[in-house]
Design an enzyme around this catalytic site. Structure first.
Site, PDB file in Angstrom:
ATOM      1  N   TRP A  79      -8.575  13.773   9.445  1.00 61.90           N
ATOM      2  CA  TRP A  79      -7.529  14.053   8.732  1.00 61.90           C
ATOM      3  C   TRP A  79      -7.806  15.315   7.969  1.00 61.90           C
ATOM      4  O   TRP A  79      -8.849  15.769   7.554  1.00 61.90           O
ATOM      5  CB  TRP A  79      -7.684  13.023   7.427  1.00 61.90           C
ATOM      6  CG  TRP A  79      -7.004  13.352   5.978  1.00 61.90           C
ATOM      7  CD1 TRP A  79      -6.970  14.246   5.220  1.00 61.90           C
ATOM      8  CD2 TRP A  79      -5.430  12.951   5.855  1.00 61.90           C
ATOM      9  NE1 TRP A  79      -6.228  14.420   4.069  1.00 61.90           N
ATOM     10  CE2 TRP A  79      -5.483  13.710   4.742  1.00 61.90           C
ATOM     11  CE3 TRP A  79      -4.581  12.329   6.630  1.00 61.90           C
ATOM     12  CZ2 TRP A  79      -4.067  13.426   4.149  1.00 61.90           C
ATOM     13  CZ3 TRP A  79      -3.179  12.127   5.869  1.00 61.90           C
ATOM     14  CH2 TRP A  79      -3.020  12.744   4.706  1.00 61.90           C
ATOM     15  N   ASN A  99      -5.666  17.990   4.751  1.00 66.49           N
ATOM     16  CA  ASN A  99      -4.506  18.193   4.085  1.00 66.49           C
ATOM     17  C   ASN A  99      -4.549  19.743   3.567  1.00 66.49           C
ATOM     18  O   ASN A  99      -4.746  20.573   4.109  1.00 66.49           O
ATOM     19  CB  ASN A  99      -4.342  17.357   3.036  1.00 66.49           C
ATOM     20  CG  ASN A  99      -5.430  16.837   2.053  1.00 66.49           C
ATOM     21  OD1 ASN A  99      -6.520  16.504   2.358  1.00 66.49           O
ATOM     22  ND2 ASN A  99      -5.333  17.191   0.795  1.00 66.49           N
ATOM     23  N   ASP A 100      -4.577  20.180   2.209  1.00 66.49           N
ATOM     24  CA  ASP A 100      -4.017  21.462   1.672  1.00 66.49           C
ATOM     25  C   ASP A 100      -5.011  22.564   2.286  1.00 66.49           C
ATOM     26  O   ASP A 100      -6.151  22.445   2.510  1.00 66.49           O
ATOM     27  CB  ASP A 100      -4.535  21.335   0.139  1.00 66.49           C
ATOM     28  CG  ASP A 100      -3.797  20.156  -0.652  1.00 66.49           C
ATOM     29  OD1 ASP A 100      -3.198  19.326   0.188  1.00 66.49           O
ATOM     30  OD2 ASP A 100      -4.021  20.083  -1.896  1.00 66.49           O
ATOM     31  N   GLN A 130      -8.840  20.998   3.039  1.00 69.12           N
ATOM     32  CA  GLN A 130      -9.266  19.735   2.613  1.00 69.12           C
ATOM     33  C   GLN A 130      -9.296  18.864   3.987  1.00 69.12           C
ATOM     34  O   GLN A 130      -8.572  18.931   4.739  1.00 69.12           O
ATOM     35  CB  GLN A 130      -8.030  18.985   1.737  1.00 69.12           C
ATOM     36  CG  GLN A 130      -7.904  19.845   0.350  1.00 69.12           C
ATOM     37  CD  GLN A 130      -8.882  19.199  -0.561  1.00 69.12           C
ATOM     38  OE1 GLN A 130      -8.552  18.130  -1.160  1.00 69.12           O
ATOM     39  NE2 GLN A 130      -9.776  20.169  -0.915  1.00 69.12           N
ATOM     40  N   TRP A 160      -6.721   9.969   4.416  1.00 70.14           N
ATOM     41  CA  TRP A 160      -7.405  10.650   3.303  1.00 70.14           C
ATOM     42  C   TRP A 160      -8.754  10.146   2.894  1.00 70.14           C
ATOM     43  O   TRP A 160      -8.792   8.969   2.693  1.00 70.14           O
ATOM     44  CB  TRP A 160      -6.429  10.845   2.154  1.00 70.14           C
ATOM     45  CG  TRP A 160      -6.927  11.863   1.167  1.00 70.14           C
ATOM     46  CD1 TRP A 160      -6.538  13.197   1.060  1.00 70.14           C
ATOM     47  CD2 TRP A 160      -7.643  11.441  -0.025  1.00 70.14           C
ATOM     48  NE1 TRP A 160      -7.139  13.669   0.088  1.00 70.14           N
ATOM     49  CE2 TRP A 160      -7.614  12.638  -0.571  1.00 70.14           C
ATOM     50  CE3 TRP A 160      -8.058  10.198  -0.569  1.00 70.14           C
ATOM     51  CZ2 TRP A 160      -8.628  12.793  -2.109  1.00 70.14           C
ATOM     52  CZ3 TRP A 160      -8.712  10.144  -1.621  1.00 70.14           C
ATOM     53  CH2 TRP A 160      -8.847  11.589  -2.443  1.00 70.14           C
ATOM     54  N   TRP A 215     -11.950  18.984  -4.413  1.00 72.85           N
ATOM     55  CA  TRP A 215     -10.440  19.036  -4.088  1.00 72.85           C
ATOM     56  C   TRP A 215     -10.108  20.646  -3.857  1.00 72.85           C
ATOM     57  O   TRP A 215     -10.760  21.366  -4.177  1.00 72.85           O
ATOM     58  CB  TRP A 215      -9.899  18.215  -5.004  1.00 72.85           C
ATOM     59  CG  TRP A 215     -10.025  16.780  -4.870  1.00 72.85           C
ATOM     60  CD1 TRP A 215     -10.768  16.099  -3.997  1.00 72.85           C
ATOM     61  CD2 TRP A 215      -9.317  15.511  -5.617  1.00 72.85           C
ATOM     62  NE1 TRP A 215     -10.864  14.704  -4.159  1.00 72.85           N
ATOM     63  CE2 TRP A 215      -9.985  14.330  -4.956  1.00 72.85           C
ATOM     64  CE3 TRP A 215      -8.249  15.592  -6.666  1.00 72.85           C
ATOM     65  CZ2 TRP A 215      -9.400  13.151  -5.414  1.00 72.85           C
ATOM     66  CZ3 TRP A 215      -7.754  14.353  -6.865  1.00 72.85           C
ATOM     67  CH2 TRP A 215      -8.229  13.111  -6.238  1.00 72.85           C
ATOM     68  N   SER A 216      -8.697  20.530  -4.172  1.00 74.45           N
ATOM     69  CA  SER A 216      -8.088  22.127  -3.812  1.00 74.45           C
ATOM     70  C   SER A 216      -8.647  23.130  -4.656  1.00 74.45           C
ATOM     71  O   SER A 216      -8.848  22.947  -5.924  1.00 74.45           O
ATOM     72  CB  SER A 216      -6.687  21.813  -3.648  1.00 74.45           C
ATOM     73  OG  SER A 216      -6.500  21.338  -2.541  1.00 74.45           O
ATOM     74  N   ARG A 227      -5.658  19.578 -11.903  1.00 79.34           N
ATOM     75  CA  ARG A 227      -6.526  20.117 -10.821  1.00 79.34           C
ATOM     76  C   ARG A 227      -5.719  21.359 -10.141  1.00 79.34           C
ATOM     77  O   ARG A 227      -4.428  21.871 -10.496  1.00 79.34           O
ATOM     78  CB  ARG A 227      -6.560  18.865  -9.606  1.00 79.34           C
ATOM     79  CG  ARG A 227      -5.301  18.152  -9.492  1.00 79.34           C
ATOM     80  CD  ARG A 227      -5.423  17.245  -8.354  1.00 79.34           C
ATOM     81  NE  ARG A 227      -4.139  16.475  -8.124  1.00 79.34           N
ATOM     82  CZ  ARG A 227      -3.589  15.497  -8.766  1.00 79.34           C
ATOM     83  NH1 ARG A 227      -4.344  14.929  -9.940  1.00 79.34           N
ATOM     84  NH2 ARG A 227      -2.332  15.000  -8.240  1.00 79.34           N
ATOM     85  N   ASP A 245       4.170  16.111  -7.029  1.00 79.84           N
ATOM     86  CA  ASP A 245       3.209  14.929  -6.587  1.00 79.84           C
ATOM     87  C   ASP A 245       4.364  13.721  -6.273  1.00 79.84           C
ATOM     88  O   ASP A 245       4.213  12.985  -5.292  1.00 79.84           O
ATOM     89  CB  ASP A 245       2.374  14.436  -7.814  1.00 79.84           C
ATOM     90  CG  ASP A 245       1.506  13.397  -7.089  1.00 79.84           C
ATOM     91  OD1 ASP A 245       1.198  13.380  -5.895  1.00 79.84           O
ATOM     92  OD2 ASP A 245       0.849  12.836  -7.769  1.00 79.84           O
TER      93      ASP A 245
END
Ligand code: FRU
Length: 534
Positions: A19, A21-22, A38, A46, A81-82, A147, A235
């Site tokens: 997986w 993501n960002d 990510q 995720w 995280w991001s 975040r 979101d």
């Protein structure tokens, strides 16, 4: 993962498995581009998130490295995280990212390169002072809505500023922090910007864009030549929205221009799948580059079966349109290095109700540019004033619904017998005081597999068909059709999973399902070579 992988891409960024993501902390350092992102080290859904890391000299071919940031401190033990990179004035890159602490609170941490003479910046050292920003009883920050720190910018008073995404009840917030030394961050009393009813603001991005220029500028650039862009990833809707406005440095607030709308009726970077995006200033080529995550539209089960999920969009240069009302995006020029033989067609009329195949290209892996000229504008269908939502209009009037001027465009990833295809097209309507151009990406026939999300996407395109040609570019890469209308004024990315139109069984067509003729003023298609990505 199974042997045969028809949906893996050839020139979009993706790791060998799992997986993603960002995009995180993109930068250029000593002539080398860095992409961090990510990544789940353990599977195709995720979880177990670290910052995976690759570098490139051209933003097309990539060298993978070990993860740069992974849980190792109290302040990030439950996840990294991001976040973003800031290049300090003496050239040192600094990463700020969100850590998940033992109480599952979201906090902001810093990391610096271990060895600045390693061009790959493979190892990162976290500050022992982490976390640098945390929710407390006093600051009333929501512990689970705090975040994704941005790249910091330097004000004329010598203080750094950055924003962190948040919300209070349903009000989205860009919480503003200031620092003199990059270590001690003080929360401002007021946010840089906020908007009621927009929910959590993930991955904010705040940057200047030049007026009347396609060039980019450093994030700390201020003055009369620039406007500002605030981008938010909502979101609640999982889309990236932006406004164009001004930044009042005295009050430290961002004010969207008149007519710009915060939240989900505002402008989008992309009207298909595209989320948690981030820009950086490419100081080598003086451009601002946008990276965005494109998630799957397949089922979680199918993702687990194929062993991976998520790709990054082709990086796009981005600048302010001359109208100053919207941005324009275009795939970085470097991607054109992958173009193989060109198939170029002469100018011709595309009769109403006709279509033809563009042969001689690898249709599953192609770059297509086509321009249309329209002379019979008076015959345009009248726009019903209730047709305000372009996506709904594209769903109602899909590729098979004939109109007057349009639908005309491209059928990508089409099977021989036309059981499958993805249709990217225009329709022209007569509006109240001007012509209205609708751009659609219709996935309803993209796959015989009905476990996929085949939602149709659409947007209105701010092009005047009386004076301007109507152009469309599609980057087709096995399971993605990334489309650019009006030379980058509207972008639509769609994930599709044909079962028949795969590899050399895919075809490319140009079609006109309107009753009126249109002109093809130019058409070029290229087979794309495979990039070296992992
Ligand atoms: C956006 C996001 C960020 C968060 C990260 C976690 O997709 O939810 O807000 O930092 O992903 O992976």
């Amino acid at each position: 993962p199974p042997e045969h992988q028809p949906y893996r891409t050839s020139f979009h960024f993706q790791p060998p498995k799992n997986w993603i993501n960002d995009p995180n902390g993109p930068m250029i350092y000593r002539g080398l581009y860095h992409l961090l992102y990510q990544y789940n080290t353990k599977g195709a859904t995720w979880g177990n998130i670290v910052w995976a890391h690759s570098t490139s000299t051209d933003l097309v071919n990539w060298t993978p490295h070990e993860p740069a940031i992974y849980p190792s401190q109290t302040s990030d033990i439950n996840g990294c995280w991001s976040g973003s990179t800031t290049i300090l004035p003496w050239g040192t890159p600094v990463i700020l990212y969100t850590g998940i602490d033992p109480q599952n609170r979201q906090v902001q941490n810093m990391a610096m390169p271990k060895n600045l003479s390693d061009p790959y910046l493979r190892e990162w050292v976290k500050s022992p002072k982490n976390p640098l920003m945390a929710p407390t009883a006093a600051n009333q920050i929501n512990v689970s809505s705090f975040r994704d720190p941005t790249t910091a910018w330097l004000g004329p008073d010598g203080s750094w500023r950055l924003i962190v995404g948040s919300k209070r009840y349903s009000r989205g917030l860009a919480i503003l922090y200031r620092s003199k030394d990059f270590f001690h961050w003080v929360k401002s009393q007021h946010p840089l910007h906020s908007a009621e009813g927009t929910g959590m603001w993930e991955c904010p991005d705040f940057f200047p864009v030049l007026i009347n220029s396609k060039l980019g500028v450093d994030t700390s650039t201020m003055g009369p030549d620039v406007k500002y862009v605030l981008k938010l990833s909502l979101d609640d809707t999982k889309h990236d929205y932006y406004t164009v406005g001004t930044y009042n440095i005295d009050k430290d607030i961002y004010i969207p221009d008149k007519g710009q709308v915060d939240g989900d009726s505002g402008l989008r970077y992309d009207y298909g799948k595209f989320y948690a995006s981030k820009t950086f200033f490419d100081s080598a080529k003086n451009r601002r580059i946008l990276w965005g995550w494109i998630n799957e539209s397949s089922s979680v089960n199918d993702d687990i079966k194929k062993g991976w999920a998520g790709i990054q969009a082709i990086p796009r240069a981005l600048w302010l349109d001359i109208s100053q009302k919207q941005l324009v995006q275009w795939p970085i020029r470097e991607i054109e290095k992958l173009r193989g033989n060109e198939v170029r067609l002469p100018k011709q009329v595309l009769k109403g109700g006709f279509s033809f195949e563009v042969s001689g290209v690898t249709a599953s892996q192609a770059d297509v540019e086509v321009s249309f000229g329209i002379s019979e504008l008076a015959k345009a269908e009248v726009l019903d004033p209730s047709w305000k939502n372009p996506q709904a209009l594209c769903s109602k009037k899909g590729a098979l619904v004939d109109g007057s001027l349009g639908p005309f465009g491209v059928l990508a990833l089409a099977s021989k017998g036309m059981q499958e295809y993805t249709a990217v097209f225009f329709r022209i309507f007569k509006g109240h005081d001007k012509y209205v151009v609708l751009m659609c990406s219709d996935q309803s026939r993209s796959s015989l597999n009905n476990n996929n999300d085949k939602t149709t996407y659409g947007a209105f395109l701010n092009v005047d068909p009386v004076r301007e040609k109507l152009s469309l570019r599609c980057l087709i890469d096995h399971s993605i059709v990334e489309s650019f209308g009006g030379e980058g004024k509207v972008c639509i990315s769609a994930r599709v999973y044909p079962t028949l139109a795969i590899d050399d069984k895919a075809h490319l067509h140009v079609f006109n399902n309107g009753t009126q003729n249109v002109q093809i003023t130019a058409l070029s298609a290229w087979s794309m070579k495979k990039a070296r990505i992992y």
